[in-house]
Each structure stands twice: as C-alpha cells, then as structure tokens.
Scaffold this motif. Structure first.
Motif, PDB file in Angstrom:
ATOM      1  N   LEU A  12       0.303  -1.293   0.191  1.00  0.00           N
ATOM      2  CA  LEU A  12       0.452  -0.552   0.108  1.00  0.00           C
ATOM      3  C   LEU A  12       0.694   1.536  -0.101  1.00  0.00           C
ATOM      4  N   LEU A  13       1.792   1.243   1.028  1.00  0.00           N
ATOM      5  CA  LEU A  13       2.931   2.390   0.816  1.00  0.00           C
ATOM      6  C   LEU A  13       2.980   2.511  -0.910  1.00  0.00           C
ATOM      7  N   LEU A  14       3.897   1.407  -1.645  1.00  0.00           N
ATOM      8  CA  LEU A  14       4.228   1.646  -2.796  1.00  0.00           C
ATOM      9  C   LEU A  14       3.401   1.597  -3.529  1.00  0.00           C
ATOM     10  N   PHE A  15       2.044   2.012  -3.763  1.00  0.00           N
ATOM     11  CA  PHE A  15       1.205   2.248  -4.097  1.00  0.00           C
ATOM     12  C   PHE A  15       0.914   3.939  -4.561  1.00  0.00           C
ATOM     13  N   CYS A  16       1.011   4.523  -2.730  1.00  0.00           N
ATOM     14  CA  CYS A  16       0.779   5.524  -2.600  1.00  0.00           C
ATOM     15  C   CYS A  16       1.586   6.438  -2.974  1.00  0.00           C
ATOM     16  N   VAL A  17       3.288   6.236  -2.662  1.00  0.00           N
ATOM     17  CA  VAL A  17       4.577   6.724  -3.795  1.00  0.00           C
ATOM     18  C   VAL A  17       4.008   6.438  -5.203  1.00  0.00           C
ATOM     19  N   LEU A  18       3.633   5.618  -6.001  1.00  0.00           N
ATOM     20  CA  LEU A  18       3.727   5.536  -7.030  1.00  0.00           C
ATOM     21  C   LEU A  18       2.791   6.915  -7.592  1.00  0.00           C
ATOM     22  N   ILE A  19       1.842   6.085  -7.496  1.00  0.00           N
ATOM     23  CA  ILE A  19      -0.064   7.790  -7.271  1.00  0.00           C
ATOM     24  C   ILE A  19       0.547   8.636  -7.515  1.00  0.00           C
ATOM     25  N   LYS A  20       1.730   9.473  -6.404  1.00  0.00           N
ATOM     26  CA  LYS A  20       2.127  11.204  -6.615  1.00  0.00           C
ATOM     27  C   LYS A  20       3.101  10.639  -8.105  1.00  0.00           C
ATOM     28  N   ASP A  21       3.572   9.793  -8.145  1.00  0.00           N
ATOM     29  CA  ASP A  21       4.728  10.045  -9.016  1.00  0.00           C
ATOM     30  C   ASP A  21       3.779   9.701 -10.682  1.00  0.00           C
ATOM     31  N   ASN A  22       2.760   9.535 -10.673  1.00  0.00           N
ATOM     32  CA  ASN A  22       1.975   9.149 -11.862  1.00  0.00           C
ATOM     33  C   ASN A  22       1.593  10.349 -12.503  1.00  0.00           C
ATOM     34  N   ILE A  23       0.820  10.891 -11.017  1.00  0.00           N
ATOM     35  CA  ILE A  23       0.262  11.836 -11.200  1.00  0.00           C
ATOM     36  C   ILE A  23       0.725  13.171 -11.757  1.00  0.00           C
ATOM     37  N   LYS A  24       2.195  13.220 -10.896  1.00  0.00           N
ATOM     38  CA  LYS A  24       3.188  14.379 -11.696  1.00  0.00           C
ATOM     39  C   LYS A  24       3.532  13.846 -13.723  1.00  0.00           C
ATOM     40  N   ARG A  25       3.414  12.694 -13.519  1.00  0.00           N
ATOM     41  CA  ARG A  25       4.226  11.827 -14.567  1.00  0.00           C
ATOM     42  C   ARG A  25       2.675  12.611 -16.247  1.00  0.00           C
ATOM     43  N   LYS A  26       1.216  12.863 -15.399  1.00  0.00           N
ATOM     44  CA  LYS A  26       0.051  12.963 -15.668  1.00  0.00           C
ATOM     45  C   LYS A  26      -0.016  14.258 -16.276  1.00  0.00           C
ATOM     46  N   LYS A  27       0.186  14.944 -15.688  1.00  0.00           N
ATOM     47  CA  LYS A  27       0.191  16.564 -15.300  1.00  0.00           C
ATOM     48  C   LYS A  27       1.291  17.341 -16.427  1.00  0.00           C
ATOM     49  N   GLU A  28       2.639  16.300 -16.330  1.00  0.00           N
ATOM     50  CA  GLU A  28       3.786  17.213 -17.702  1.00  0.00           C
ATOM     51  C   GLU A  28       3.069  16.655 -19.252  1.00  0.00           C
ATOM     52  N   ILE A  29       2.306  15.370 -19.146  1.00  0.00           N
ATOM     53  CA  ILE A  29       1.972  14.958 -20.028  1.00  0.00           C
ATOM     54  C   ILE A  29       0.501  15.744 -20.945  1.00  0.00           C
ATOM     55  N   ASP A  30       0.244  16.066 -19.958  1.00  0.00           N
ATOM     56  CA  ASP A  30      -1.226  16.800 -19.774  1.00  0.00           C
ATOM     57  C   ASP A  30      -1.084  18.580 -20.716  1.00  0.00           C
ATOM     58  N   ASP A  31       0.308  19.109 -20.030  1.00  0.00           N
ATOM     59  CA  ASP A  31       0.854  20.241 -20.037  1.00  0.00           C
ATOM     60  C   ASP A  31       1.100  20.493 -21.319  1.00  0.00           C
ATOM     61  N   LEU A  32       2.106  18.525 -22.212  1.00  0.00           N
ATOM     62  CA  LEU A  32       2.739  18.471 -23.525  1.00  0.00           C
ATOM     63  C   LEU A  32       2.010  18.895 -24.484  1.00  0.00           C
ATOM     64  N   VAL A  33       0.356  17.802 -23.839  1.00  0.00           N
ATOM     65  CA  VAL A  33      -0.951  17.633 -25.549  1.00  0.00           C
ATOM     66  C   VAL A  33      -1.387  19.067 -25.442  1.00  0.00           C
ATOM     67  N   LYS A  34      -1.509  20.005 -23.974  1.00  0.00           N
ATOM     68  CA  LYS A  34      -2.186  20.788 -24.714  1.00  0.00           C
ATOM     69  C   LYS A  34      -1.117  22.172 -25.941  1.00  0.00           C
ATOM     70  N   LYS A  35       0.214  22.187 -25.693  1.00  0.00           N
ATOM     71  CA  LYS A  35       1.209  22.845 -25.834  1.00  0.00           C
ATOM     72  C   LYS A  35       0.655  21.963 -27.770  1.00  0.00           C
ATOM     73  N   LEU A  36       0.969  21.191 -27.544  1.00  0.00           N
ATOM     74  CA  LEU A  36       1.034  20.256 -29.251  1.00  0.00           C
ATOM     75  C   LEU A  36      -0.554  21.100 -30.170  1.00  0.00           C
ATOM     76  N   ILE A  37      -1.637  20.723 -30.071  1.00  0.00           N
ATOM     77  CA  ILE A  37      -3.011  21.225 -29.912  1.00  0.00           C
ATOM     78  C   ILE A  37      -3.050  22.853 -30.098  1.00  0.00           C
ATOM     79  N   ASN A  38      -2.248  23.487 -29.335  1.00  0.00           N
ATOM     80  CA  ASN A  38      -2.447  24.205 -29.685  1.00  0.00           C
ATOM     81  C   ASN A  38      -1.423  24.726 -30.578  1.00  0.00           C
ATOM     82  N   LEU A  39      -0.611  24.303 -31.470  1.00  0.00           N
ATOM     83  CA  LEU A  39       0.046  24.599 -32.164  1.00  0.00           C
ATOM     84  C   LEU A  39      -0.344  25.151 -33.421  1.00  0.00           C
TER      85      LEU A  39
END
Length: 282
Positions: free
Chosen positions: A255-282
C-alpha cells in the motif's frame, strides 16, 4: 499436435537444483590467469583467491571476516546444494557479490585472462535468476548486491527515490531472508513511512482512501505507536498470531508503494497534459 523443436524440449528439462550445482562447480573450479600482479606472484588462481588478495581487505561489507572460508562457514553455504531455496538464494548472493567485485574492480588493476567458462558462469547465473523470478539490486556505493523477488512496484519506487538507504529499505523488504522476521520488517516499514510521511499527510485528490488506510495501519499495527499496552493498546493486535501480523505488514508495504507511485504518476500525467495542450494549440 505440432512437434516440439529441440530447444523447446531442452527448456522443459531445466532443473533448478541441478543448475545451481553446475554454477557452484564452475565457481569453485574456474582458474584465472593473472600477470603483472599488484600483491602476489603471477600464476593461476581461483575466483576466491583473486577476490581475497585484491579486494577482501578493503571491501566495505567485509566486517570482521578474514577469509571467504570463514564467511561461508558462518553463512552455512554448501559446496553442493539440495532442494533448499534459502540455501540456493544465499549461495547465489554470495557468488554474485564476489563475481561483481572481481569483474568490476580487479580487471582494471591486473592483467587477467578469463577462461571461456567464466562468461558461461555469469550467463548461467542470469538464467537461474530468471527461473527463480529473482533479480539483482546493486548498491555500488556500499559495494553490495542483494537478490530480491521481482516486484515491479518496489523497483519503480526504489528507482525514483534519491536516497540510497530508502531504496535499500524498499528492496530489502522483499529479501528471502526476511520471511518471518517481523522485527526487521517493522523497522523497514517505519523507515519507508517516515521518508514519505509528508506525502501520507497530504493525500492526492481522488486517492485519499488509500492514504487514510495506510495511516490507519501505521497507527494501529504496533508500528508508529505501542499498540500492545497503554492508551494505544489494540486487543486485536495483541491477540493476532505472528503469521497474520506479518501478512498485514506485507499488505501495508504494498500500500505504501502504491501511494508513492500515485504521486509519481500524477506528476507525470500533469506533464503529459501540459505537453498535449501545447501540441493541440500549435
């Protein structure tokens, strides 16, 4: 039914005990030719002799030991293995640590000629680890290698932490020797929980239930608090058999491992979302 080719037939013949004994025989019998030596005469030496004379005195994990024979005696590592998984893992761990130091540290200091059986020994160890579903975890700074069951979550969390002692705690929890060792598992769980305490106190939106459950177990399974007596006493914990308590410690670890991975993947998702927005608005 299609005929099996010879390679499929051979793969079905793999025997863990037989292969471990082949590895042990190779490890003990391989002879290495060394010239231009630092501290001993040119000649032909065993793997353990090369190790003892050129690394053992300065090895960070040597402790009080003076020879490989003394260390193997205390570890009860046999020259011939039976169907005892603890002995097999322990033996492999011993061989791998010595072989890694011989290969990495000594080759640059000596003119060493390895026989053809040497790379075969290394490859056979890799094959056996695959069959055992184990993997090497290397801690170069501490000059040690531990073997742990493959656990993608544990490996992922260990790789994203920048603190080697926390990575070691995460990976060591899975070590074969810790089965039944509740005291050591408790210590490792506390180290991991203390490192990620800020995260546990500030759960990720949408996943708070996982963080709440982790904190509840930490507070009530005789980890953060003394739940065996006093104001924090929990009767269910007092009456819980050791095997059941260990099971819940193992669940908390995941469960502790899962909690840490949630945080890491939320951060990764935000970075991907930011990139997708920039690509769409090109």
């Amino acid at each position: 039914m299609a005929r099996k080719n010879i390679f499929e037939l051979l793969s079905e013949k793999y025997n863990i005990v037989k292969e471990m004994n082949k590895i042990a025989e190779l490890f003990l019998s391989i002879e290495i030719t060394a010239t231009n030596p630092l501290n001993f005469q040119s000649g032909i030496y065993s793997i353990e002799q090369i190790f003892e004379w050129n690394c053992f005195p300065k090895w960070k994990q040597r402790g009080p030991y003076l020879s490989c024979a003394e260390m193997k005696a205390d570890l009860n590592i046999p020259n011939s293995f039976s169907n005892n998984m603890d002995d097999i893992i322990k033996g492999l761990e011993y061989y791998i640590n010595i072989l890694r130091l011989v290969t990495v540290n000594f080759s640059r200091n000596l003119n060493i000629s390895y026989p053809s059986a040497y790379p075969m020994l290394l490859k056979n160890i890799d094959i056996l680890l695959e069959h055992l579903n184990y993997e090497e975890q290397v801690f170069a700074q501490d000059e040690k290698v531990i073997l742990v069951p493959k656990n993608p979550a544990a490996t992922a969390v260990a790789e994203i932490t920048d603190k080697e002692h926390i990575a070691f705690a995460i990976l060591k929890y899975n070590h074969n020797s810790l089965k039944g060792n509740i005291a050591e598992k408790k210590s490792l769980l506390l180290s991991i929980a203390n490192e990620y305490e800020p995260l546990l106190k500030n759960p990720i939106n949408g996943f708070s239930d996982y963080f709440d459950k982790a904190n509840c177990l930490l507070n009530n399974l005789n980890l953060r608090h003394n739940n065996l007596e006093g104001r924090d006493k929990r009767e269910i914990v007092c009456e819980m058999p050791a095997e059941e308590l260990e099971k819940w410690y193992d669940e908390l670890y995941q469960l502790l491992l899962f909690c840490v991975l949630i945080k890491d993947n939320i951060k990764r998702k935000k970075e991907i979302d930011d990139l997708v927005k920039k690509l769409i608005n090109l």
